[in-house]
Write a protein that holds these residues in place. Structure first.
Motif, mmCIF file in Angstrom:
data_model
loop_
_atom_site.group_PDB
_atom_site.id
_atom_site.type_symbol
_atom_site.label_atom_id
_atom_site.label_comp_id
_atom_site.label_asym_id
_atom_site.label_seq_id
_atom_site.Cartn_x
_atom_site.Cartn_y
_atom_site.Cartn_z
ATOM 1 N N ASP A 83 36.549 128.631 90.989
ATOM 2 C CA ASP A 83 37.840 129.167 90.550
ATOM 3 C C ASP A 83 37.572 130.112 89.393
ATOM 4 O O ASP A 83 37.078 129.693 88.344
ATOM 5 C CB ASP A 83 38.752 128.016 90.111
ATOM 6 N N TRP A 84 37.893 131.368 89.567
ATOM 7 C CA TRP A 84 37.580 132.350 88.529
ATOM 8 C C TRP A 84 38.322 132.054 87.233
ATOM 9 O O TRP A 84 37.838 132.381 86.148
ATOM 10 C CB TRP A 84 37.907 133.760 89.014
ATOM 11 N N ARG A 85 39.478 131.390 87.316
ATOM 12 C CA ARG A 85 40.254 131.104 86.104
ATOM 13 C C ARG A 85 39.573 130.065 85.212
ATOM 14 O O ARG A 85 39.831 130.020 84.011
ATOM 15 C CB ARG A 85 41.661 130.636 86.456
ATOM 16 N N VAL A 185 47.455 131.670 73.146
ATOM 17 C CA VAL A 185 46.131 131.543 73.763
ATOM 18 C C VAL A 185 45.160 130.847 72.810
ATOM 19 O O VAL A 185 44.404 129.951 73.212
ATOM 20 C CB VAL A 185 45.585 132.934 74.166
ATOM 21 N N LYS A 186 45.190 131.229 71.552
ATOM 22 C CA LYS A 186 44.266 130.629 70.579
ATOM 23 C C LYS A 186 44.521 129.144 70.384
ATOM 24 O O LYS A 186 43.598 128.398 70.028
ATOM 25 C CB LYS A 186 44.385 131.361 69.241
ATOM 26 N N ARG A 187 45.738 128.694 70.619
ATOM 27 C CA ARG A 187 46.055 127.271 70.446
ATOM 28 C C ARG A 187 45.647 126.432 71.648
ATOM 29 O O ARG A 187 45.595 125.205 71.561
ATOM 30 C CB ARG A 187 47.550 127.079 70.182
ATOM 31 N N THR A 188 45.375 127.079 72.775
ATOM 32 C CA THR A 188 45.017 126.330 73.978
ATOM 33 C C THR A 188 43.646 125.683 73.817
ATOM 34 O O THR A 188 42.810 126.146 73.043
ATOM 35 C CB THR A 188 45.010 127.236 75.225
ATOM 36 N N VAL A 192 42.264 126.558 81.773
ATOM 37 C CA VAL A 192 43.403 127.294 82.322
ATOM 38 C C VAL A 192 44.654 126.809 81.610
ATOM 39 O O VAL A 192 44.807 125.620 81.332
ATOM 40 C CB VAL A 192 43.529 127.065 83.838
ATOM 41 N N ALA A 193 45.557 127.723 81.287
ATOM 42 C CA ALA A 193 46.801 127.347 80.615
ATOM 43 C C ALA A 193 47.916 128.263 81.093
ATOM 44 O O ALA A 193 47.669 129.353 81.613
ATOM 45 C CB ALA A 193 46.654 127.441 79.099
ATOM 46 N N ASN A 201 43.434 132.476 82.517
ATOM 47 C CA ASN A 201 42.090 131.940 82.256
ATOM 48 C C ASN A 201 41.901 131.837 80.741
ATOM 49 O O ASN A 201 41.270 132.679 80.103
ATOM 50 C CB ASN A 201 41.031 132.811 82.909
ATOM 51 N N ALA A 202 42.429 130.761 80.171
ATOM 52 C CA ALA A 202 42.565 130.641 78.716
ATOM 53 C C ALA A 202 41.215 130.567 78.005
ATOM 54 O O ALA A 202 41.043 131.163 76.940
ATOM 55 C CB ALA A 202 43.409 129.413 78.374
ATOM 56 N N ARG A 203 40.253 129.813 78.581
ATOM 57 C CA ARG A 203 38.961 129.718 77.893
ATOM 58 C C ARG A 203 38.264 131.065 77.876
ATOM 59 O O ARG A 203 37.676 131.445 76.871
ATOM 60 C CB ARG A 203 38.059 128.670 78.567
#
Length: 305
Positions: A83-85, A185-188, A192-193, A201-203
């Protein structure tokens, strides 16, 4: 121009399905690894909605000059599982390093004649490979010099500036939305989020935002060619000056008139909405000649060991 299937085994065992294009005639040949931009891109640099189709013209231009080209499907695209995400920015870099090792292990490829060509995100990984592995030539197509967050914010401002005048009046509200998205995004903490209603793709984003390409550029020990179009909305062509300043041996840089981020020339005002029109045209022939001739000088002349 023979093409063969080639699978690269990633560090975690994932089989990265790819294609190796070989020049005519007996080997071993010099070779390059071609790295594409961001998102779910297959070995040719394509997504269903954005077919950049970079691999075939690059491979053809290099094969004509005696250079092989490897490219592979990113995780979760084409014939590569996953999964690319869920793949991070550093995962993509490790996959690229595994591909360089796989090229070097082949008897039909010259271990002392391996280079890398990267476009957009691929250019960032090309910088890292040049800083950390024994590649002999590096081509950066639309690569930035600095922190990822700075590049992301600059890209947002540039894209808004390219929009119609009524939309540009909303520049400040749009900037505020962008700030909130980045903060979210920084809080994730997950791969994935859901951000602003979309699965992202949060990471990958967290890692890209803190990545500073200047660290790699400052320790590259290989010839560097850096090319960015003066109509690139996503990368500042002024970064070419910083690339040339940072690379210890200097870099050959070109700001190409009319060239856009998708490596086609646009005679008008560049915009994201114009990409579909531009992608009906071939990759700029002048760019292919520049890259092909530069790599031929730096790879085919490498002394065999």
């Amino acid at each position: 121009m023979p093409e063969i299937d080639m699978t690269v085994t990633a560090d975690d065992g994932t089989p990265l399905a790819g294609t190796l294009t070989l020049p005519a005639g007996p080997g071993p040949h010099p070779a390059v690894l071609l790295l594409h931009g961001s998102g779910p891109l297959d070995r040719d640099g394509n997504t269903p909605k954005l077919p950049v189709d970079l691999a075939h013209p690059v491979a053809g231009a290099l094969a004509a000059r005696g250079i092989a080209t490897l490219r592979y499907d990113r995780r979760g695209t084409g014939a590569t599982p996953g999964d690319w995400r869920t793949a991070g920015f550093t995962d993509n870099r490790r996959d690229a390093a595994a591909a360089v090792r796989a090229l070097a292990a082949r008897t039909d490829i010259r271990e002392d004649g391996i280079g890398v060509v990267g476009h957009s995100e691929g250019a960032l990984h090309a910088m890292a490979l040049a800083a950390r592995t024994d590649v002999r030539a590096v081509v950066l197509l639309a690569g930035f010099a600095g922190p990822g967050e700075d590049a992301f914010r600059r890209q947002g401002r540039s894209i808004v500036s390219s929009l119609p005048a009524p939309v540009r009046l909303l520049r400040r509200p749009l900037a505020g939305i962008g700030d909130r998205v980045l903060a979210r995004v920084k809080r994730t903490r997950t791969d994935v989020a859901r951000v602003a209603g979309a699965k992202v793709n949060a990471r990958w984003m967290r890692e890209m935002l803190v990545h500073d390409t200047r660290d790699d550029l400052a320790v590259i020990d290989a010839p560097v060619l850096a090319v960015t179009g003066d109509k690139d909305l996503q990368v500042d062509p002024e970064d070419l000056k910083e690339i040339a300043r940072l690379v210890p041996g200097g870099a050959e840089t070109h700001s190409v008139d009319g060239l856009t981020h998708v490596l086609r020339r646009d005679p008008g005002r560049p915009s994201l909405s114009g990409y579909r029109r531009l992608l009906r045209e071939p990759v700029d022939a002048g760019l292919l000649d520049l890259v092909g001739e530069w790599l031929a000088r730096h790879l085919t002349a490498t002394t065999r060991v």
